[in-house]
Design an enzyme around this catalytic site. Structure first.
Site, short mmCIF file in Angstrom:
data_model
loop_
_atom_site.label_atom_id
_atom_site.label_comp_id
_atom_site.label_asym_id
_atom_site.label_seq_id
_atom_site.Cartn_x
_atom_site.Cartn_y
_atom_site.Cartn_z
N ASP A 249 -11.67 -32.10 -140.62
CA ASP A 249 -11.50 -33.35 -141.35
C ASP A 249 -11.48 -33.03 -142.84
O ASP A 249 -11.89 -31.94 -143.26
CB ASP A 249 -12.65 -34.32 -141.04
CG ASP A 249 -12.28 -35.77 -141.31
OD1 ASP A 249 -11.86 -36.46 -140.37
OD2 ASP A 249 -12.40 -36.21 -142.47
N VAL B 42 -4.48 -31.38 -143.96
CA VAL B 42 -3.25 -30.95 -143.27
C VAL B 42 -2.02 -31.06 -144.16
O VAL B 42 -0.95 -30.59 -143.80
CB VAL B 42 -3.03 -31.75 -141.97
CG1 VAL B 42 -4.16 -31.51 -140.98
CG2 VAL B 42 -2.86 -33.25 -142.25
N ASN C 156 -4.44 -35.39 -134.76
CA ASN C 156 -4.83 -36.78 -134.93
C ASN C 156 -4.71 -37.26 -136.37
O ASN C 156 -4.74 -38.47 -136.62
CB ASN C 156 -6.28 -36.97 -134.45
CG ASN C 156 -6.76 -38.38 -134.58
OD1 ASN C 156 -6.23 -39.30 -133.97
ND2 ASN C 156 -7.78 -38.58 -135.42
N TYR D 270 4.63 -45.75 -142.91
CA TYR D 270 3.86 -45.29 -141.75
C TYR D 270 4.72 -45.27 -140.49
O TYR D 270 4.66 -44.32 -139.70
CB TYR D 270 2.66 -46.23 -141.56
CG TYR D 270 1.69 -45.82 -140.48
CD1 TYR D 270 0.82 -44.74 -140.67
CD2 TYR D 270 1.62 -46.51 -139.28
CE1 TYR D 270 -0.08 -44.37 -139.69
CE2 TYR D 270 0.71 -46.15 -138.29
CZ TYR D 270 -0.13 -45.08 -138.50
OH TYR D 270 -1.03 -44.72 -137.53
N LYS E 256 5.57 -42.03 -138.17
CA LYS E 256 5.24 -41.96 -136.75
C LYS E 256 6.49 -41.80 -135.88
O LYS E 256 6.44 -41.12 -134.84
CB LYS E 256 4.45 -43.20 -136.33
CG LYS E 256 3.04 -43.25 -136.90
CD LYS E 256 2.20 -42.05 -136.44
CE LYS E 256 0.72 -42.22 -136.82
NZ LYS E 256 -0.11 -41.08 -136.35
N ALA F 244 -6.23 -49.62 -131.91
CA ALA F 244 -7.52 -49.12 -131.46
C ALA F 244 -8.56 -49.59 -132.47
O ALA F 244 -8.50 -49.25 -133.66
CB ALA F 244 -7.52 -47.60 -131.36
#
Length: 263
Positions: free
Chosen positions: A50, A79, A105, A171, A175, A204
Site C-alpha cells: 500500500d 504502483v 487492486n 476512472y 477501468k 462495494a
C-alpha cells in the site's frame, strides 16, 4: 443464504500452499478483504502492499492477529512509480520464495465532469488505475515466466468499464483499459502457463467509501442494485479467490461481473 443479508463465508482451502501478493491491501476496502480471504483459504504466505505506511503496518498486524499466520509481510509501494514496482516484486519474490498469485487492486478515482477536469487529475487517475496495473502485471509476468511454474493474476476492474456514469470519464476509461489489458496480456501469458482474469464490481460498501462519497449518491447507487444494497467487500474477495484458485483453471482473459445492477 439470505441474499439481502449475507452471512460471511468460511474458507475452503482454495489457495492451500500458494503465496499471494496484493496491492492497495491496507485499510477497510476490497484489498484487505481479499488478503484476509486468501489467508482463510490456506495461502502459505502473503505480502500486502500500500502507499500508506502506517495503515499498511496496522493491516499486517491485524491480519496476523486475526488469522494466526506468521508469514504476513508489508511493503510500501506506489504502483505509479516503476522503481517502487520493481522493489515490491523483488521483496515479494524473496519473502514468499516466489509469488503464485498477484491481485492488482490498486486504483484511484475522483468525481469531476470532463469539462472541469484538468490534465493532472486525468493523468493521476489513469496512471494509478491503468498504468499501475500494467506495471505490476508486466513485472510479475517477467518473474513468473523466468520461474517457469505458472501463476495467476487477478485484476480489479469495474462495471464502469462497460457502463456510463457522470463525472467518471477518467476512472471509467482507466477501468475499460484494465479490461482490455487483462484480455490481451492473458493471451501472451498463456504461453508460459500464467492465467489472467479480472473482477468487475459495481458497488462495494465499506467505511472509507461512506466517508468519501455523499450519502445521497450511495443511496442512489444502491437503489440500482437488484438486492437493494451494495456488495460486502468480502463478497468481491470471494470471487477473486475463485479466480486465483485452480477451480478456474480453464479461465483466462475473462472479466467477471460482480454486480446485481439492473439499471
Amino acid at each position: 443464504m439470505d441474499i439481502h443479508n449475507p452471512t460471511y463465508v468460511a474458507g475452503h482451502q482454495l489457495l492451500a500452499g500458494k503465496s499471494v501478493l496484493i496491492t492497495a491491501a491496507a485499510g477497510a476496502g476490497i484489498g484487505f478483504a481479499a488478503a484476509k480471504k486468501a489467508v482463510e483459504e490456506g495461502c502459505r504466505g502473503i505480502v500486502l502492499s500500500d502507499i500508506h505506511e502506517g495503515r499498511l503496518q496496522q493491516s499486517v498486524q491485524t491480519l496476523q492477529a486475526e488469522t494466526g499466520l506468521e508469514a504476513v509481510f508489508g511493503q510500501v509501494a506506489n504502483v505509479a512509480l516503476e522503481d517502487d514496482v520493481q522493489a515490491l516484486i523483488a521483496f515479494a519474490e524473496d519473502k514468499l520464495a516466489g509469488v503464485d498469485v498477484l491481485i492488482n487492486n490498486a486504483g484511484l478515482g475522483t468525481s469531476r465532469t470532463l469539462i472541469e477536469m484538468d490534465d493532472d487529475e486525468w493523468f493521476k487517475v489513469i496512471d494509478v488505475t491503468l498504468n499501475g496495473t500494467m506495471r505490476m502485471t508486466r513485472a510479475m509476468l517477467r518473474a513468473m515466466k523466468q520461474r517457469g511454474q505458472g501463476g495467476v493474476i487477478v485484476n480489479n476492474a469495474s462495471v464502469l468499464g462497460w457502463r456510463a456514469q457522470q463525472e467518471q470519464s477518467h476512472y471509467a476509461a482507466a477501468k475499460a483499459g484494465v479490461m482490455a489489458l487483462t484480455r490481451c496480456a492473458a493471451l501472451e501469458a498463456a504461453e508460459f502457463g500464467v492465467r489472467i482474469n479480472a473482477v468487475s464490481p459495481s458497488l462495494a460498501v465499506h467505511p472509507m467509501l461512506k466517508k468519501s462519497a455523499p450519502a445521497e449518491l450511495l443511496a442512489q447507487l444502491e437503489g440500482r442494485e437488484a438486492y437493494g444494497r451494495g456488495a460486502e467487500t468480502w463478497e468481491i474477495a470471494n470471487i477473486m479467490m475463485f479466480l486465483a484458485s485452480d477451480y478456474s483453471s480453464y479461465m483466462t482473459g475473462e472479466i467477471v461481473s460482480c454486480s446485481s445492477q439492473h439499471a
